[in-house]
Design an enzyme around this catalytic site. Structure first.
Site, mmCIF file in Angstrom:
data_model
loop_
_atom_site.group_PDB
_atom_site.id
_atom_site.type_symbol
_atom_site.label_atom_id
_atom_site.label_comp_id
_atom_site.label_asym_id
_atom_site.label_seq_id
_atom_site.Cartn_x
_atom_site.Cartn_y
_atom_site.Cartn_z
ATOM 1 N N THR A 183 0.828 -1.218 0.000
ATOM 2 C CA THR A 183 0.000 0.000 0.000
ATOM 3 C C THR A 183 0.856 1.260 0.000
ATOM 4 O OG1 THR A 183 -1.465 1.278 1.445
ATOM 5 C CG2 THR A 183 -0.121 -0.366 2.521
ATOM 6 N N ASP A 184 0.288 2.339 -0.506
ATOM 7 C CA ASP A 184 0.972 3.641 -0.450
ATOM 8 C C ASP A 184 1.156 4.121 0.990
ATOM 9 O OD1 ASP A 184 -1.717 4.244 0.058
ATOM 10 O OD2 ASP A 184 -1.926 5.677 -1.594
ATOM 11 N N GLU A 185 0.384 3.536 1.923
ATOM 12 C CA GLU A 185 0.427 4.036 3.298
ATOM 13 C C GLU A 185 1.758 3.755 3.992
ATOM 14 O OE1 GLU A 185 -3.119 3.646 5.585
ATOM 15 O OE2 GLU A 185 -4.372 3.415 3.808
ATOM 16 N N LYS A 214 2.240 -3.362 7.335
ATOM 17 C CA LYS A 214 2.442 -3.602 5.897
ATOM 18 C C LYS A 214 3.906 -3.324 5.520
ATOM 19 C CE LYS A 214 -0.106 -4.587 3.154
ATOM 20 N NZ LYS A 214 -0.537 -5.938 2.678
ATOM 21 N N TYR A 261 -1.491 -0.218 11.096
ATOM 22 C CA TYR A 261 -1.746 -0.945 9.838
ATOM 23 C C TYR A 261 -0.581 -0.725 8.863
ATOM 24 C CZ TYR A 261 -3.312 -1.483 4.991
ATOM 25 O OH TYR A 261 -3.370 -1.809 3.651
HETATM 26 P P1 NAD Z 1 -9.888 -7.225 2.850
HETATM 27 O O1 NAD Z 1 -9.835 -6.914 4.308
HETATM 28 O O2 NAD Z 1 -11.148 -6.977 2.103
HETATM 29 O O3 NAD Z 1 -9.487 -8.746 2.603
HETATM 30 C C1 NAD Z 1 -8.459 -9.382 3.316
HETATM 31 C C2 NAD Z 1 -8.706 -10.874 3.237
HETATM 32 O O4 NAD Z 1 -7.627 -11.537 3.908
HETATM 33 C C3 NAD Z 1 -10.004 -11.326 3.929
HETATM 34 O O5 NAD Z 1 -10.734 -12.188 3.071
HETATM 35 C C4 NAD Z 1 -9.520 -12.065 5.177
HETATM 36 O O6 NAD Z 1 -10.399 -13.110 5.572
HETATM 37 C C5 NAD Z 1 -8.174 -12.575 4.704
HETATM 38 N N1 NAD Z 1 -7.239 -12.850 5.818
HETATM 39 C C6 NAD Z 1 -6.994 -12.054 6.892
HETATM 40 N N2 NAD Z 1 -6.090 -12.638 7.700
HETATM 41 C C7 NAD Z 1 -5.751 -13.811 7.114
HETATM 42 C C8 NAD Z 1 -4.854 -14.859 7.465
HETATM 43 N N3 NAD Z 1 -4.124 -14.810 8.597
HETATM 44 N N4 NAD Z 1 -4.734 -15.918 6.627
HETATM 45 C C9 NAD Z 1 -5.469 -15.985 5.492
HETATM 46 N N5 NAD Z 1 -6.353 -15.040 5.125
HETATM 47 C C10 NAD Z 1 -6.479 -13.954 5.921
HETATM 48 O O7 NAD Z 1 -8.679 -6.390 2.220
HETATM 49 P P2 NAD Z 1 -8.511 -5.813 0.735
HETATM 50 O O8 NAD Z 1 -9.028 -4.421 0.705
HETATM 51 O O9 NAD Z 1 -9.012 -6.796 -0.252
HETATM 52 O O10 NAD Z 1 -6.919 -5.713 0.646
HETATM 53 C C11 NAD Z 1 -6.148 -6.767 0.082
HETATM 54 C C12 NAD Z 1 -4.690 -6.376 0.109
HETATM 55 O O11 NAD Z 1 -4.492 -5.170 -0.618
HETATM 56 C C13 NAD Z 1 -4.150 -6.115 1.513
HETATM 57 O O12 NAD Z 1 -2.850 -6.649 1.592
HETATM 58 C C14 NAD Z 1 -4.123 -4.599 1.628
HETATM 59 O O13 NAD Z 1 -3.117 -4.181 2.516
HETATM 60 C C15 NAD Z 1 -3.806 -4.222 0.193
HETATM 61 N N6 NAD Z 1 -4.277 -2.886 -0.236
HETATM 62 C C16 NAD Z 1 -5.602 -2.549 -0.095
HETATM 63 C C17 NAD Z 1 -6.026 -1.308 -0.552
HETATM 64 C C18 NAD Z 1 -7.481 -0.892 -0.465
HETATM 65 O O14 NAD Z 1 -7.810 0.248 -0.780
HETATM 66 N N7 NAD Z 1 -8.390 -1.785 -0.065
HETATM 67 C C19 NAD Z 1 -5.115 -0.411 -1.136
HETATM 68 C C20 NAD Z 1 -3.772 -0.797 -1.268
HETATM 69 C C21 NAD Z 1 -3.372 -2.053 -0.825
#
Ligand code: NAD
Length: 322
Positions: free
Chosen positions: A125-127, A153, A149
């Protein structure tokens, strides 16, 4: 191509799996997917096309090394989305974030190393960079995360880099801006505000609403992740930016317009602790080296997203509504 996708029942992981199996991501011929997800509060198997014979769902933890050592042989690649992903929850308690985002990433990479599985795309993430007043970060900017968070990351990113640098494991890292689109958990800003406004309820806007975020449609993020998987270079970091900056107040105005709700439903609430003012990514590398360009204009993507929540009331009406 057999791909293991972690966090596949979450917002972005499930979009990636749906697009892959729908043939929307070129370069992975005859894809088969193992969808690994712990199904925390954030995971939902309704997000996945479970009836597709090319998909195998496994409920499991990325911290479970024996499980990973059993699952990984026979896979050609891993895309690692699994994470605790909500900043507000990390402020309430950070332990799960460190466990999944740092230890889980290390465990997955260790299992990939031992089984000779790769490439691995680690989704970040950009964060991780903190906050930037003006300009945009390039991939070599120092990591200075502010929320638990973001720190977890960044920890995962550094572990990923070390497995590449020390062991030669083929790991590639993507760092993306804020995603939006269908199937996102209701705790996140756009689904939360959209569904509350559709229900005629108030929405809580942090502080003055001046925080700036870059918004990217989830399908553009998935296209970028897949380009990194199929054309990227081991050890490289790739920014995936949206290019569409909005303050949270401007975004709220757009959602008011799209839902037809009155501005009187917006309540200003105390700001989030340590709230980063602005994020901005320079994504020249992925554009020039891998030919990436976002395809979904923000106006169209936001309108389609609001329409999706309006057309899928079963996704939010009977559920706990944050
Ligand atoms: P989300 O919270 O919707 O999904 C995360 C998934 O991971 C869930 O289905 C959860 O059940 C699963 N999970 C959590 N802990 C786990 C574990 N120990 N073992 C197996 N599965 C596990 O998140 P998202 O928004 O889909 O984000 C996905 C990725 O993208 C993350 O790594 C996040 O940091 C990154 N990201 C998200 C955004 C955004 O805007 N949503 C932006 C940049 C990066």
């Amino acid at each position: 191509m057999n791909i293991l996708v972690t966090g596949a029942a979450g917002f972005i992981g499930s979009a990636y799996v749906r697009m892959l199996l729908a043939g929307l991501l070129p370069g992975a011929e005859h894809p088969r997917v193992t969808a690994l997800d712990l199904l925390t509060y954030a995971g939902n198997t309704d997000n996945l096309p479970l009836a597709d014979p090319r998909l195998t769902f496994v409920r499991g933890d990325v911290c479970d090394l024996p499980l990973l050592l059993r699952l990984l042989p026979g896979h050609d690649a891993v895309v690692h989305f699994a994470a605790e992903s909500h900043v507000d929850r990390s402020i309430e308690g950070a332990a799960d974030f460190v466990r999944t985002n740092v230890q889980g990433t290390q465990t997955l990479l260790e299992a990939c190393l031992r089984t000779g599985t790769g490439p691995v795309v680690h989704i970040s993430t950009d964060e991780v960079y903190g906050s930037i007043a003006e300009g945009a970060w390039t991939e070599d900017a120092p990591l200075a995360p502010n929320s638990p968070y973001a720190a977890s990351k960044a920890g995962g990113d550094l572990i990923a880099r070390s497995y590449w640098r020390t062991h030669g494991l083929d790991v590639r890292i993507t760092r993306c801006s804020n995603n939006y689109g269908p199937y996102q958990h209701l705790e996140k800003l756009i689904p939360r505000f959209t569904t509350r406004l559709l229900a005629g309820r108030t929405v809580p806007l942090y502080g003055t609403g001046a925080n700036v975020r870059e918004w990217l449609h989830v399908e553009d993020h998935c296209r970028a992740v897949h380009l990194v998987l199929t054309k990227g270079t081991a050890g490289s970091v790739y920014h995936v930016g949206g290019g569409d900056d909005l303050t949270n107040a401007e975004l709220t105005d757009r959602l008011l317009g799209l839902t037809g709700a009155p501005a009187s439903l917006v309540r200003h609430v105390a700001d989030r602790k340590g709230h980063d003012l602005r994020y901005a990514l320079d994504d020249t590398r992925i554009r020039e080296e891998l030919g990436y360009a976002p395809a979904v204009p923000l106006d169209e993507g936001l309108a389609a997203t609001v329409a999706w929540y309006r057309d899928h009331p079963s996704r939010w009406q009977d559920r706990e509504h944050p």
